[in-house]
Design a protein around this motif. Sequence first.
Motif, PDB file in Angstrom:
ATOM      1  N   GLN A  12     -58.476  -2.511  -2.489  1.00  0.00           N
ATOM      2  CA  GLN A  12     -59.334  -3.615  -2.057  1.00  0.00           C
ATOM      3  C   GLN A  12     -58.482  -4.983  -2.893  1.00  0.00           C
ATOM      4  O   GLN A  12     -58.576  -6.004  -2.157  1.00  0.00           O
ATOM      5  CB  GLN A  12     -60.675  -3.692  -2.318  1.00  0.00           C
ATOM      6  CG  GLN A  12     -61.588  -2.658  -1.554  1.00  0.00           C
ATOM      7  CD  GLN A  12     -61.551  -3.102  -0.081  1.00  0.00           C
ATOM      8  OE1 GLN A  12     -61.580  -4.255   0.231  1.00  0.00           O
ATOM      9  NE2 GLN A  12     -61.154  -2.158   0.859  1.00  0.00           N
ATOM     10  N   GLY A  14     -55.583  -5.089  -3.432  1.00  0.00           N
ATOM     11  CA  GLY A  14     -54.244  -5.481  -2.962  1.00  0.00           C
ATOM     12  C   GLY A  14     -53.223  -4.978  -3.860  1.00  0.00           C
ATOM     13  O   GLY A  14     -53.098  -4.902  -4.985  1.00  0.00           O
ATOM     14  N   ARG A  63     -52.642  -3.210   4.705  1.00  0.00           N
ATOM     15  CA  ARG A  63     -53.664  -4.175   4.807  1.00  0.00           C
ATOM     16  C   ARG A  63     -54.968  -3.641   3.983  1.00  0.00           C
ATOM     17  O   ARG A  63     -55.009  -2.220   4.106  1.00  0.00           O
ATOM     18  CB  ARG A  63     -54.083  -4.587   5.949  1.00  0.00           C
ATOM     19  CG  ARG A  63     -53.092  -5.439   6.767  1.00  0.00           C
ATOM     20  CD  ARG A  63     -53.425  -5.746   8.034  1.00  0.00           C
ATOM     21  NE  ARG A  63     -53.363  -4.707   9.204  1.00  0.00           N
ATOM     22  CZ  ARG A  63     -53.462  -4.746  10.680  1.00  0.00           C
ATOM     23  NH1 ARG A  63     -54.097  -6.085  10.955  1.00  0.00           N
ATOM     24  NH2 ARG A  63     -53.367  -3.807  11.095  1.00  0.00           N
ATOM     25  N   ARG A  64     -55.856  -4.583   3.514  1.00  0.00           N
ATOM     26  CA  ARG A  64     -56.983  -4.025   2.905  1.00  0.00           C
ATOM     27  C   ARG A  64     -58.125  -3.703   3.825  1.00  0.00           C
ATOM     28  O   ARG A  64     -58.369  -4.448   4.885  1.00  0.00           O
ATOM     29  CB  ARG A  64     -57.433  -5.064   2.032  1.00  0.00           C
ATOM     30  CG  ARG A  64     -56.653  -5.088   0.719  1.00  0.00           C
ATOM     31  CD  ARG A  64     -57.235  -6.161  -0.111  1.00  0.00           C
ATOM     32  NE  ARG A  64     -57.088  -7.438   0.452  1.00  0.00           N
ATOM     33  CZ  ARG A  64     -57.522  -8.463   0.081  1.00  0.00           C
ATOM     34  NH1 ARG A  64     -58.326  -8.500  -1.005  1.00  0.00           N
ATOM     35  NH2 ARG A  64     -57.515  -9.622   0.610  1.00  0.00           N
ATOM     36  N   ALA A  66     -61.313  -3.911   4.227  1.00  0.00           N
ATOM     37  CA  ALA A  66     -62.323  -4.830   4.108  1.00  0.00           C
ATOM     38  C   ALA A  66     -61.975  -6.090   4.726  1.00  0.00           C
ATOM     39  O   ALA A  66     -62.753  -6.894   5.060  1.00  0.00           O
ATOM     40  CB  ALA A  66     -62.846  -5.054   2.732  1.00  0.00           C
ATOM     41  N   THR A  67     -60.810  -6.406   4.947  1.00  0.00           N
ATOM     42  CA  THR A  67     -60.258  -7.502   5.727  1.00  0.00           C
ATOM     43  C   THR A  67     -60.341  -7.440   7.063  1.00  0.00           C
ATOM     44  O   THR A  67     -59.930  -8.321   7.846  1.00  0.00           O
ATOM     45  CB  THR A  67     -58.861  -8.002   5.122  1.00  0.00           C
ATOM     46  OG1 THR A  67     -57.750  -7.075   5.466  1.00  0.00           O
ATOM     47  CG2 THR A  67     -58.776  -8.284   3.649  1.00  0.00           C
ATOM     48  N   LEU A  68     -60.360  -5.972   7.386  1.00  0.00           N
ATOM     49  CA  LEU A  68     -60.137  -5.829   8.929  1.00  0.00           C
ATOM     50  C   LEU A  68     -61.341  -6.309   9.811  1.00  0.00           C
ATOM     51  O   LEU A  68     -62.489  -6.082   9.553  1.00  0.00           O
ATOM     52  CB  LEU A  68     -60.023  -4.453   9.378  1.00  0.00           C
ATOM     53  CG  LEU A  68     -58.707  -3.767   8.646  1.00  0.00           C
ATOM     54  CD1 LEU A  68     -58.478  -2.182   9.003  1.00  0.00           C
ATOM     55  CD2 LEU A  68     -57.373  -4.439   9.171  1.00  0.00           C
ATOM     56  N   THR A  69     -60.966  -6.959  10.704  1.00  0.00           N
ATOM     57  CA  THR A  69     -62.000  -7.405  11.669  1.00  0.00           C
ATOM     58  C   THR A  69     -62.353  -6.540  13.021  1.00  0.00           C
ATOM     59  O   THR A  69     -61.467  -5.379  13.423  1.00  0.00           O
ATOM     60  CB  THR A  69     -61.784  -8.864  12.381  1.00  0.00           C
ATOM     61  OG1 THR A  69     -60.662  -8.626  13.191  1.00  0.00           O
ATOM     62  CG2 THR A  69     -61.415  -9.755  11.308  1.00  0.00           C
ATOM     63  N   ASP A  72     -59.120  -6.652  14.882  1.00  0.00           N
ATOM     64  CA  ASP A  72     -58.174  -5.769  14.534  1.00  0.00           C
ATOM     65  C   ASP A  72     -58.260  -4.195  14.845  1.00  0.00           C
ATOM     66  O   ASP A  72     -57.555  -3.386  15.220  1.00  0.00           O
ATOM     67  CB  ASP A  72     -58.077  -5.819  12.830  1.00  0.00           C
ATOM     68  CG  ASP A  72     -57.774  -7.343  12.400  1.00  0.00           C
ATOM     69  OD1 ASP A  72     -57.020  -7.742  13.121  1.00  0.00           O
ATOM     70  OD2 ASP A  72     -58.259  -7.787  11.421  1.00  0.00           O
ATOM     71  N   ALA A 110     -66.853  -1.970   0.656  1.00  0.00           N
ATOM     72  CA  ALA A 110     -66.987  -2.900   1.841  1.00  0.00           C
ATOM     73  C   ALA A 110     -68.405  -3.159   2.022  1.00  0.00           C
ATOM     74  O   ALA A 110     -69.173  -2.334   2.051  1.00  0.00           O
ATOM     75  CB  ALA A 110     -66.484  -2.221   3.019  1.00  0.00           C
TER      76      ALA A 110
END
Length: 317
Positions: A12, A14, A63-64, A66-69, A72, A110
Amino acid sequence: MAKRITKLQQLQAGQPESAAPSAGQAVCDEFLVYLKRECHLADNTVAAYGRDMKRFVGWMDGRRPATLTISDLSDFVASLHGEGLAPTSISRAIVAVRTFFKYLQLEGIAVDNPAELLATRKAWQRMPGVLSPTEVDLFLSAVKKSDTFWQRDRALLEVLYATGCRATEVCTLRIRDLAFDDRTLRCHGKGDKQRLVPIGGRAIQAIQLYLEESRQILSDRNPGQVDELFLSRGGKPLDRIQLWRLVKRYAKRAGIADEISPHSLRHSFATHLLAGGADLRQVQEMLGHASIQTTQIYTHVEHSRLQKIHRDFHPRA
Protein backbone atom coordinates in the motif's frame (compact mmCIF):
# COMPACT_ATOMS: atom_id res chain seq x y z
CA MET A 1 -0.28 -12.10 11.18
CA ALA A 2 2.21 -9.34 11.90
CA LYS A 3 4.42 -10.40 8.99
CA ARG A 4 1.46 -10.47 6.62
CA ILE A 5 0.27 -7.02 7.62
CA THR A 6 3.79 -5.64 7.16
CA LYS A 7 3.94 -6.89 3.57
CA LEU A 8 0.48 -5.59 2.82
CA GLN A 9 1.43 -2.23 4.20
CA GLN A 10 4.54 -2.26 2.04
CA LEU A 11 2.36 -2.81 -1.01
CA GLN A 12 0.00 0.00 0.00
CA ALA A 13 2.84 2.39 0.75
CA GLY A 14 4.31 1.84 -2.71
CA GLN A 15 7.64 0.34 -3.67
CA PRO A 16 10.35 1.24 -6.12
CA GLU A 17 9.53 -0.10 -9.56
CA SER A 18 11.94 -3.00 -9.24
CA ALA A 19 10.43 -4.10 -5.92
CA ALA A 20 6.75 -3.80 -6.87
CA PRO A 21 6.40 -7.24 -8.51
CA SER A 22 7.82 -9.10 -5.50
CA ALA A 23 5.60 -7.14 -3.12
CA GLY A 24 2.60 -7.92 -5.28
CA GLN A 25 3.45 -11.59 -5.37
CA ALA A 26 3.94 -11.60 -1.61
CA VAL A 27 0.47 -10.29 -0.87
CA CYS A 28 -0.93 -12.72 -3.42
CA ASP A 29 0.77 -15.63 -1.65
CA GLU A 30 -0.54 -14.48 1.71
CA PHE A 31 -4.04 -14.19 0.30
CA LEU A 32 -3.87 -17.79 -0.92
CA VAL A 33 -2.73 -18.93 2.51
CA TYR A 34 -5.71 -17.10 3.97
CA LEU A 35 -8.06 -18.91 1.57
CA LYS A 36 -6.68 -22.31 2.51
CA ARG A 37 -6.22 -21.96 6.25
CA GLU A 38 -9.00 -19.60 7.26
CA CYS A 39 -11.59 -20.12 4.52
CA HIS A 40 -10.84 -23.87 4.24
CA LEU A 41 -11.14 -23.92 0.48
CA ALA A 42 -10.17 -27.05 -1.43
CA ASP A 43 -6.66 -27.30 -2.87
CA ASN A 44 -7.94 -27.22 -6.45
CA THR A 45 -9.97 -24.09 -5.73
CA VAL A 46 -7.00 -22.37 -4.12
CA ALA A 47 -4.85 -23.32 -7.11
CA ALA A 48 -7.41 -21.84 -9.49
CA TYR A 49 -7.54 -18.64 -7.44
CA GLY A 50 -3.75 -18.62 -7.53
CA ARG A 51 -3.74 -18.55 -11.32
CA ASP A 52 -6.31 -15.76 -11.30
CA MET A 53 -4.36 -13.69 -8.80
CA LYS A 54 -1.10 -14.17 -10.66
CA ARG A 55 -2.78 -12.71 -13.74
CA PHE A 56 -4.28 -9.87 -11.67
CA VAL A 57 -0.98 -8.97 -9.99
CA GLY A 58 0.74 -8.95 -13.37
CA TRP A 59 -1.95 -6.67 -14.74
CA MET A 60 -1.61 -4.26 -11.77
CA ASP A 61 2.00 -3.70 -12.83
CA GLY A 62 3.09 -2.39 -9.45
CA ARG A 63 0.00 -0.28 -8.71
CA ARG A 64 -1.45 -0.33 -5.22
CA PRO A 65 -4.76 -2.22 -4.91
CA ALA A 66 -6.39 0.48 -2.77
CA THR A 67 -5.88 3.03 -5.54
CA LEU A 68 -7.81 0.99 -8.12
CA THR A 69 -11.26 2.21 -9.12
CA ILE A 70 -14.21 0.38 -10.60
CA SER A 71 -13.14 1.76 -13.98
CA ASP A 72 -9.68 0.23 -13.53
CA LEU A 73 -11.15 -3.13 -12.58
CA SER A 74 -13.40 -2.98 -15.63
CA ASP A 75 -10.22 -2.56 -17.68
CA PHE A 76 -8.87 -5.71 -16.05
CA VAL A 77 -12.00 -7.63 -17.04
CA ALA A 78 -11.65 -6.25 -20.56
CA SER A 79 -8.07 -7.55 -20.66
CA LEU A 80 -9.36 -11.02 -19.82
CA HIS A 81 -11.64 -10.85 -22.83
CA GLY A 82 -8.69 -9.71 -24.88
CA GLU A 83 -6.83 -12.86 -23.88
CA GLY A 84 -9.72 -14.95 -25.17
CA LEU A 85 -10.49 -16.60 -21.83
CA ALA A 86 -13.60 -18.76 -21.52
CA PRO A 87 -16.66 -17.15 -19.88
CA THR A 88 -16.36 -19.43 -16.86
CA SER A 89 -12.71 -18.44 -16.40
CA ILE A 90 -13.57 -14.76 -16.56
CA SER A 91 -16.37 -15.17 -14.03
CA ARG A 92 -14.05 -17.04 -11.65
CA ALA A 93 -11.38 -14.33 -12.00
CA ILE A 94 -13.96 -11.69 -11.05
CA VAL A 95 -14.92 -13.69 -7.96
CA ALA A 96 -11.23 -14.03 -7.07
CA VAL A 97 -10.69 -10.27 -7.28
CA ARG A 98 -13.80 -9.60 -5.21
CA THR A 99 -12.56 -11.97 -2.52
CA PHE A 100 -9.08 -10.44 -2.64
CA PHE A 101 -10.47 -6.98 -1.90
CA LYS A 102 -12.57 -8.37 0.95
CA TYR A 103 -9.33 -9.80 2.33
CA LEU A 104 -7.64 -6.38 2.11
CA GLN A 105 -10.61 -4.87 3.96
CA LEU A 106 -10.28 -7.46 6.72
CA GLU A 107 -6.62 -6.56 7.08
CA GLY A 108 -7.48 -2.87 7.35
CA ILE A 109 -5.52 -2.02 4.21
CA ALA A 110 -8.43 -1.15 1.92
CA VAL A 111 -11.50 0.80 3.04
CA ASP A 112 -13.72 0.12 0.02
CA ASN A 113 -14.23 -2.89 -2.20
CA PRO A 114 -14.81 -1.56 -5.73
CA ALA A 115 -14.74 -5.14 -7.03
CA GLU A 116 -18.21 -5.63 -5.54
CA LEU A 117 -19.50 -3.58 -8.45
CA LEU A 118 -18.12 -5.92 -11.08
CA ALA A 119 -20.76 -7.85 -12.99
CA THR A 120 -20.02 -11.33 -14.27
CA ARG A 121 -20.05 -12.19 -17.95
CA LYS A 122 -23.33 -14.05 -17.50
CA ALA A 123 -25.02 -10.82 -16.46
CA TRP A 124 -23.77 -8.48 -19.15
CA GLN A 125 -23.83 -10.99 -21.97
CA ARG A 126 -27.65 -10.81 -21.88
CA MET A 127 -27.48 -7.13 -22.83
CA PRO A 128 -29.36 -6.44 -26.08
CA GLY A 129 -27.56 -4.74 -28.96
CA VAL A 130 -26.47 -1.15 -28.52
CA LEU A 131 -26.85 1.29 -31.39
CA SER A 132 -23.84 3.25 -32.54
CA PRO A 133 -24.21 7.07 -32.66
CA THR A 134 -24.53 6.81 -36.44
CA GLU A 135 -27.30 4.24 -36.12
CA VAL A 136 -29.08 6.46 -33.62
CA ASP A 137 -29.02 9.32 -36.12
CA LEU A 138 -30.43 7.04 -38.84
CA PHE A 139 -33.11 5.79 -36.48
CA LEU A 140 -34.23 9.24 -35.32
CA SER A 141 -34.27 10.46 -38.91
CA ALA A 142 -36.45 7.57 -40.07
CA VAL A 143 -39.64 9.46 -39.16
CA LYS A 144 -40.86 11.33 -42.23
CA LYS A 145 -43.39 14.14 -42.56
CA SER A 146 -45.47 11.84 -44.71
CA ASP A 147 -46.08 9.60 -41.65
CA THR A 148 -49.40 10.02 -39.86
CA PHE A 149 -48.79 11.94 -36.63
CA TRP A 150 -45.10 12.13 -37.41
CA GLN A 151 -44.66 14.89 -34.82
CA ARG A 152 -45.69 12.48 -32.06
CA ASP A 153 -43.46 9.70 -33.35
CA ARG A 154 -40.40 11.91 -33.68
CA ALA A 155 -40.91 13.33 -30.19
CA LEU A 156 -41.38 9.83 -28.82
CA LEU A 157 -38.15 8.50 -30.28
CA GLU A 158 -36.20 11.60 -29.29
CA VAL A 159 -37.36 11.25 -25.68
CA LEU A 160 -36.43 7.56 -25.56
CA TYR A 161 -32.84 8.27 -26.52
CA ALA A 162 -32.46 11.66 -24.84
CA THR A 163 -33.52 10.45 -21.39
CA GLY A 164 -32.81 6.71 -21.27
CA CYS A 165 -36.26 6.20 -19.75
CA ARG A 166 -37.91 2.79 -19.79
CA ALA A 167 -40.78 2.18 -22.22
CA THR A 168 -43.37 2.25 -19.44
CA GLU A 169 -41.88 5.45 -18.03
CA VAL A 170 -42.19 7.17 -21.41
CA CYS A 171 -45.77 5.96 -21.87
CA THR A 172 -46.78 7.34 -18.46
CA LEU A 173 -45.17 10.76 -18.88
CA ARG A 174 -47.63 13.55 -18.21
CA ILE A 175 -47.62 17.08 -19.56
CA ARG A 176 -47.14 18.46 -16.07
CA ASP A 177 -43.95 16.36 -15.75
CA LEU A 178 -42.24 18.58 -18.34
CA ALA A 179 -40.04 21.47 -17.23
CA PHE A 180 -38.62 22.99 -20.40
CA ASP A 181 -37.05 25.97 -18.62
CA ASP A 182 -35.02 23.61 -16.44
CA ARG A 183 -34.49 21.19 -19.35
CA THR A 184 -35.74 18.28 -17.24
CA LEU A 185 -38.70 15.96 -16.99
CA ARG A 186 -40.10 14.10 -14.01
CA CYS A 187 -40.01 10.36 -14.55
CA HIS A 188 -42.15 7.87 -12.63
CA GLY A 189 -40.08 4.72 -12.30
CA LYS A 190 -40.49 1.31 -10.72
CA GLY A 191 -42.37 1.33 -7.44
CA ASP A 192 -43.61 4.83 -8.35
CA LYS A 193 -40.18 6.22 -7.49
CA GLN A 194 -39.74 9.63 -9.08
CA ARG A 195 -36.59 11.13 -10.49
CA LEU A 196 -35.67 14.22 -12.51
CA VAL A 197 -34.04 13.40 -15.84
CA PRO A 198 -32.17 15.94 -18.00
CA ILE A 199 -33.46 16.34 -21.54
CA GLY A 200 -31.68 17.91 -24.49
CA GLY A 201 -32.69 20.69 -26.83
CA ARG A 202 -33.59 18.49 -29.80
CA ALA A 203 -35.99 16.43 -27.72
CA ILE A 204 -37.56 19.57 -26.26
CA GLN A 205 -38.09 21.02 -29.74
CA ALA A 206 -39.67 17.77 -30.91
CA ILE A 207 -42.04 17.72 -27.92
CA GLN A 208 -43.02 21.36 -28.42
CA LEU A 209 -43.81 20.74 -32.08
CA TYR A 210 -45.92 17.73 -31.14
CA LEU A 211 -47.83 19.73 -28.52
CA GLU A 212 -48.47 22.55 -30.98
CA GLU A 213 -49.53 20.51 -33.99
CA SER A 214 -50.68 17.00 -33.10
CA ARG A 215 -51.57 16.30 -29.52
CA GLN A 216 -54.80 18.29 -29.46
CA ILE A 217 -56.02 16.48 -32.56
CA LEU A 218 -55.41 13.14 -30.85
CA SER A 219 -56.90 14.34 -27.57
CA ASP A 220 -60.15 15.42 -29.29
CA ARG A 221 -60.70 11.82 -30.38
CA ASN A 222 -61.22 10.77 -26.77
CA PRO A 223 -63.94 12.52 -24.72
CA GLY A 224 -62.22 11.68 -21.46
CA GLN A 225 -59.55 13.88 -19.88
CA VAL A 226 -56.07 12.42 -20.51
CA ASP A 227 -52.97 13.82 -18.81
CA GLU A 228 -50.42 11.56 -20.48
CA LEU A 229 -48.10 13.24 -22.99
CA PHE A 230 -48.10 10.61 -25.71
CA LEU A 231 -51.47 9.54 -27.07
CA SER A 232 -52.61 6.81 -29.43
CA ARG A 233 -54.63 7.42 -32.59
CA GLY A 234 -57.75 6.97 -30.49
CA GLY A 235 -56.69 9.68 -28.05
CA LYS A 236 -55.88 7.26 -25.22
CA PRO A 237 -52.50 6.96 -23.49
CA LEU A 238 -50.00 5.16 -25.68
CA ASP A 239 -49.18 1.70 -24.28
CA ARG A 240 -45.98 -0.33 -24.35
CA ILE A 241 -47.11 -2.56 -27.22
CA GLN A 242 -47.89 0.42 -29.44
CA LEU A 243 -44.54 1.98 -28.52
CA TRP A 244 -42.76 -1.27 -29.33
CA ARG A 245 -44.42 -1.44 -32.75
CA LEU A 246 -43.44 2.14 -33.58
CA VAL A 247 -39.81 1.48 -32.66
CA LYS A 248 -39.78 -1.68 -34.78
CA ARG A 249 -41.30 0.16 -37.74
CA TYR A 250 -38.73 2.94 -37.78
CA ALA A 251 -35.82 0.60 -37.01
CA LYS A 252 -36.75 -1.46 -40.06
CA ARG A 253 -37.02 1.67 -42.20
CA ALA A 254 -33.58 2.79 -41.01
CA GLY A 255 -32.10 -0.63 -41.84
CA ILE A 256 -31.18 -1.39 -38.23
CA ALA A 257 -31.03 -4.91 -36.76
CA ASP A 258 -34.33 -6.64 -35.99
CA GLU A 259 -33.57 -7.10 -32.28
CA ILE A 260 -33.77 -3.36 -31.62
CA SER A 261 -36.49 -2.52 -29.10
CA PRO A 262 -37.44 0.50 -26.95
CA HIS A 263 -35.02 -0.77 -24.33
CA SER A 264 -32.20 -0.64 -26.89
CA LEU A 265 -32.48 3.15 -26.83
CA ARG A 266 -32.04 3.04 -23.04
CA HIS A 267 -28.97 0.83 -23.40
CA SER A 268 -27.54 3.12 -26.07
CA PHE A 269 -28.17 6.18 -23.88
CA ALA A 270 -26.18 4.69 -20.98
CA THR A 271 -23.37 3.27 -23.11
CA HIS A 272 -22.83 6.51 -25.00
CA LEU A 273 -22.73 8.53 -21.78
CA LEU A 274 -20.09 6.26 -20.28
CA ALA A 275 -18.11 6.25 -23.52
CA GLY A 276 -18.11 10.06 -23.36
CA GLY A 277 -16.64 10.02 -19.84
CA ALA A 278 -19.76 10.32 -17.67
CA ASP A 279 -19.47 9.22 -14.04
CA LEU A 280 -20.96 5.80 -13.33
CA ARG A 281 -23.04 6.99 -10.38
CA GLN A 282 -24.46 9.91 -12.34
CA VAL A 283 -25.57 7.49 -15.04
CA GLN A 284 -27.07 5.28 -12.32
CA GLU A 285 -29.13 8.21 -11.08
CA MET A 286 -30.36 9.11 -14.57
CA LEU A 287 -31.35 5.52 -15.29
CA GLY A 288 -33.08 5.09 -11.94
CA HIS A 289 -31.15 1.94 -11.04
CA ALA A 290 -31.49 0.89 -7.41
CA SER A 291 -28.11 -0.86 -7.54
CA ILE A 292 -24.99 0.47 -9.22
CA GLN A 293 -24.12 -3.11 -10.14
CA THR A 294 -26.86 -2.92 -12.77
CA THR A 295 -25.35 0.25 -14.21
CA GLN A 296 -21.90 -1.35 -14.16
CA ILE A 297 -23.05 -3.71 -16.90
CA TYR A 298 -22.78 -0.90 -19.41
CA THR A 299 -19.05 -0.45 -18.85
CA HIS A 300 -18.57 -4.02 -20.07
CA VAL A 301 -20.74 -3.34 -23.10
CA GLU A 302 -18.58 -0.35 -23.96
CA HIS A 303 -15.34 -2.32 -23.54
CA SER A 304 -16.73 -5.04 -25.76
CA ARG A 305 -17.63 -2.51 -28.45
CA LEU A 306 -14.20 -0.87 -28.32
CA GLN A 307 -12.50 -4.24 -28.61
CA LYS A 308 -14.50 -5.00 -31.75
CA ILE A 309 -13.56 -1.63 -33.24
CA HIS A 310 -9.90 -2.35 -32.47
CA ARG A 311 -10.07 -5.78 -34.08
CA ASP A 312 -11.83 -4.44 -37.16
CA PHE A 313 -9.73 -1.35 -37.84
CA HIS A 314 -6.31 -1.58 -36.19
CA PRO A 315 -3.70 -2.77 -38.71
CA ARG A 316 -1.98 -5.00 -36.16
CA ALA A 317 -5.01 -6.20 -34.22
